[in-house]
Scaffold this motif. Structure first.
Motif, PDB file in Angstrom:
ATOM      1  N   GLU A  60       0.790  -1.376  -0.034  1.00  0.00           N
ATOM      2  CA  GLU A  60       0.198   0.067  -0.018  1.00  0.00           C
ATOM      3  C   GLU A  60       0.895   1.125  -0.109  1.00  0.00           C
ATOM      4  N   ARG A  61       2.144   1.192   0.187  1.00  0.00           N
ATOM      5  CA  ARG A  61       3.241   2.487   0.474  1.00  0.00           C
ATOM      6  C   ARG A  61       4.137   2.380  -0.887  1.00  0.00           C
ATOM      7  N   ALA A  62       3.770   1.387  -1.941  1.00  0.00           N
ATOM      8  CA  ALA A  62       4.750   1.022  -2.843  1.00  0.00           C
ATOM      9  C   ALA A  62       4.814   2.436  -3.670  1.00  0.00           C
ATOM     10  N   LYS A  63       3.878   3.088  -4.016  1.00  0.00           N
ATOM     11  CA  LYS A  63       3.596   4.242  -4.815  1.00  0.00           C
ATOM     12  C   LYS A  63       4.530   5.634  -4.350  1.00  0.00           C
ATOM     13  N   GLU A  64       4.304   5.448  -2.981  1.00  0.00           N
ATOM     14  CA  GLU A  64       5.393   6.308  -2.257  1.00  0.00           C
ATOM     15  C   GLU A  64       6.663   6.363  -2.118  1.00  0.00           C
ATOM     16  N   ALA A  65       7.121   4.786  -2.084  1.00  0.00           N
ATOM     17  CA  ALA A  65       8.491   4.547  -2.500  1.00  0.00           C
ATOM     18  C   ALA A  65       9.162   4.642  -3.847  1.00  0.00           C
ATOM     19  N   VAL A  66       8.351   4.392  -4.642  1.00  0.00           N
ATOM     20  CA  VAL A  66       8.803   4.214  -6.082  1.00  0.00           C
ATOM     21  C   VAL A  66       8.879   5.898  -6.291  1.00  0.00           C
ATOM     22  N   LYS A  67       8.096   6.813  -5.977  1.00  0.00           N
ATOM     23  CA  LYS A  67       8.268   8.259  -6.381  1.00  0.00           C
ATOM     24  C   LYS A  67       9.531   8.672  -5.887  1.00  0.00           C
ATOM     25  N   ALA A  68       9.764   8.206  -4.531  1.00  0.00           N
ATOM     26  CA  ALA A  68      10.902   8.903  -3.935  1.00  0.00           C
ATOM     27  C   ALA A  68      12.201   8.250  -4.603  1.00  0.00           C
ATOM     28  N   LEU A  69      12.230   6.838  -5.020  1.00  0.00           N
ATOM     29  CA  LEU A  69      13.254   6.279  -5.633  1.00  0.00           C
ATOM     30  C   LEU A  69      13.612   7.204  -7.088  1.00  0.00           C
ATOM     31  N   ASN A  70      12.436   7.409  -7.517  1.00  0.00           N
ATOM     32  CA  ASN A  70      12.564   8.274  -8.878  1.00  0.00           C
ATOM     33  C   ASN A  70      13.200   9.432  -8.643  1.00  0.00           C
ATOM     34  N   GLU A  71      12.966  10.113  -7.835  1.00  0.00           N
ATOM     35  CA  GLU A  71      13.629  11.345  -7.237  1.00  0.00           C
ATOM     36  C   GLU A  71      14.935  11.388  -6.842  1.00  0.00           C
ATOM     37  N   LEU A  72      15.373  10.360  -6.244  1.00  0.00           N
ATOM     38  CA  LEU A  72      16.822  10.131  -5.989  1.00  0.00           C
ATOM     39  C   LEU A  72      17.591   9.402  -7.046  1.00  0.00           C
ATOM     40  N   GLY A  73      16.950   9.123  -8.083  1.00  0.00           N
ATOM     41  CA  GLY A  73      17.707   8.305  -9.423  1.00  0.00           C
ATOM     42  C   GLY A  73      18.869   8.999  -9.627  1.00  0.00           C
ATOM     43  N   VAL A  74      18.818  10.314  -9.958  1.00  0.00           N
ATOM     44  CA  VAL A  74      19.890  11.144 -10.409  1.00  0.00           C
ATOM     45  C   VAL A  74      21.236  10.980  -9.331  1.00  0.00           C
ATOM     46  N   GLU A  75      20.862  11.065  -8.016  1.00  0.00           N
ATOM     47  CA  GLU A  75      22.026  10.724  -7.015  1.00  0.00           C
ATOM     48  C   GLU A  75      22.412   9.317  -7.219  1.00  0.00           C
ATOM     49  N   PHE A  76      21.640   8.648  -7.428  1.00  0.00           N
ATOM     50  CA  PHE A  76      22.195   7.002  -7.524  1.00  0.00           C
ATOM     51  C   PHE A  76      23.005   6.940  -8.620  1.00  0.00           C
ATOM     52  N   ARG A  77      22.690   7.396  -9.853  1.00  0.00           N
ATOM     53  CA  ARG A  77      23.333   7.599 -11.249  1.00  0.00           C
ATOM     54  C   ARG A  77      24.888   8.109 -10.879  1.00  0.00           C
ATOM     55  N   ARG A  78      24.755   9.120 -10.328  1.00  0.00           N
ATOM     56  CA  ARG A  78      25.743   9.769  -9.854  1.00  0.00           C
ATOM     57  C   ARG A  78      27.060   8.755  -9.290  1.00  0.00           C
ATOM     58  N   THR A  79      26.333   8.329  -8.023  1.00  0.00           N
ATOM     59  CA  THR A  79      27.176   7.302  -7.292  1.00  0.00           C
ATOM     60  C   THR A  79      27.730   6.059  -8.248  1.00  0.00           C
ATOM     61  N   LEU A  80      26.555   5.664  -9.032  1.00  0.00           N
ATOM     62  CA  LEU A  80      27.102   4.399  -9.909  1.00  0.00           C
ATOM     63  C   LEU A  80      27.963   4.787 -10.932  1.00  0.00           C
ATOM     64  N   SER A  81      28.068   6.164 -11.380  1.00  0.00           N
ATOM     65  CA  SER A  81      29.233   6.261 -12.300  1.00  0.00           C
ATOM     66  C   SER A  81      30.580   6.297 -11.876  1.00  0.00           C
ATOM     67  N   ARG A  82      30.720   6.659 -10.620  1.00  0.00           N
ATOM     68  CA  ARG A  82      31.863   6.733  -9.691  1.00  0.00           C
ATOM     69  C   ARG A  82      32.383   5.299  -9.626  1.00  0.00           C
ATOM     70  N   GLY A  83      31.493   4.379  -9.496  1.00  0.00           N
ATOM     71  CA  GLY A  83      32.011   3.156  -8.986  1.00  0.00           C
ATOM     72  C   GLY A  83      31.945   1.917  -9.990  1.00  0.00           C
ATOM     73  N   MET A  84      31.234   2.243 -11.117  1.00  0.00           N
ATOM     74  CA  MET A  84      31.231   1.052 -12.073  1.00  0.00           C
ATOM     75  C   MET A  84      32.189   1.665 -13.323  1.00  0.00           C
ATOM     76  N   ARG A  85      32.716   0.631 -13.980  1.00  0.00           N
ATOM     77  CA  ARG A  85      33.331   1.001 -15.154  1.00  0.00           C
ATOM     78  C   ARG A  85      32.500   0.753 -16.582  1.00  0.00           C
ATOM     79  N   LEU A  86      31.811   1.966 -16.609  1.00  0.00           N
ATOM     80  CA  LEU A  86      30.944   2.245 -17.757  1.00  0.00           C
ATOM     81  C   LEU A  86      31.241   3.395 -18.400  1.00  0.00           C
ATOM     82  N   ARG A  87      31.324   3.415 -19.585  1.00  0.00           N
ATOM     83  CA  ARG A  87      31.793   4.928 -20.319  1.00  0.00           C
ATOM     84  C   ARG A  87      30.270   5.745 -19.917  1.00  0.00           C
ATOM     85  N   ARG A  88      29.095   5.179 -19.773  1.00  0.00           N
ATOM     86  CA  ARG A  88      27.841   5.923 -19.773  1.00  0.00           C
ATOM     87  C   ARG A  88      27.075   5.165 -18.722  1.00  0.00           C
ATOM     88  N   VAL A  89      26.418   5.551 -17.708  1.00  0.00           N
ATOM     89  CA  VAL A  89      25.662   4.621 -16.889  1.00  0.00           C
ATOM     90  C   VAL A  89      24.233   5.096 -17.207  1.00  0.00           C
TER      91      VAL A  89
END
Length: 126
Positions: A60-89
């Motif tokens: 019942e709280r999944a929608k709230e969680a997904v919305k928050a995760l989508n808002e944090l997506g840019v931060e996650f992507r930035r963190t992943l780009s530092r730790g993964m060996r990909l040209r573009r995350v």
């Protein structure tokens, strides 16, 4: 020459699933989000987008969680780009995986109809 069993998108998806699992777990704790976990990651062939499927302990709280995760997506992507060996995350979009909810509903309907009997070992076998 042996054929490749796994496509590059599968390997990238598996690595993203491992890394995002840790990031999401930390975000749930740090931002007081409803408890969610990463169930799968699907990456497009051009590696531009990754769909991150999450499951929730409280559907019942999944929608709230997904919305928050989508808002944090840019931060996650930035963190992943530092730790993964990909040209573009890939860009991340989070979606709720309701397959667990559906399977529980089907099992409950079958149990209520008498087609399967509840067991004490929790495996659902009759």
């Amino acid at each position: 020459m042996p054929s490749r069993d796994f496509k590059r998108t599968d390997r990238v998806g598996a690595e993203l699933r491992r890394e995002l699992g840790l990031l999401v777990h930390a975000a749930v704790r740090d931002h007081a989000l409803p408890s969610v976990s990463v169930s799968d990651v699907e990456v497009t062939r051009d590696l531009d987008w990754a769909t991150v499927w999450v499951t929730a302990l409280q559907p019942e709280r999944a929608k709230e969680a997904v919305k928050a995760l989508n808002e944090l997506g840019v931060e996650f992507r930035r963190t992943l780009s530092r730790g993964m060996r990909l040209r573009r995350v890939p860009e991340l979009r989070f979606k709720y995986d309701d397959s667990v909810d559906k399977s529980e509903r089907i099992e409950r309907l079958l149990r209520d109809s008498g087609d399967i009997q509840p067991t004490t070992d929790g495996e659902g076998k009759s």
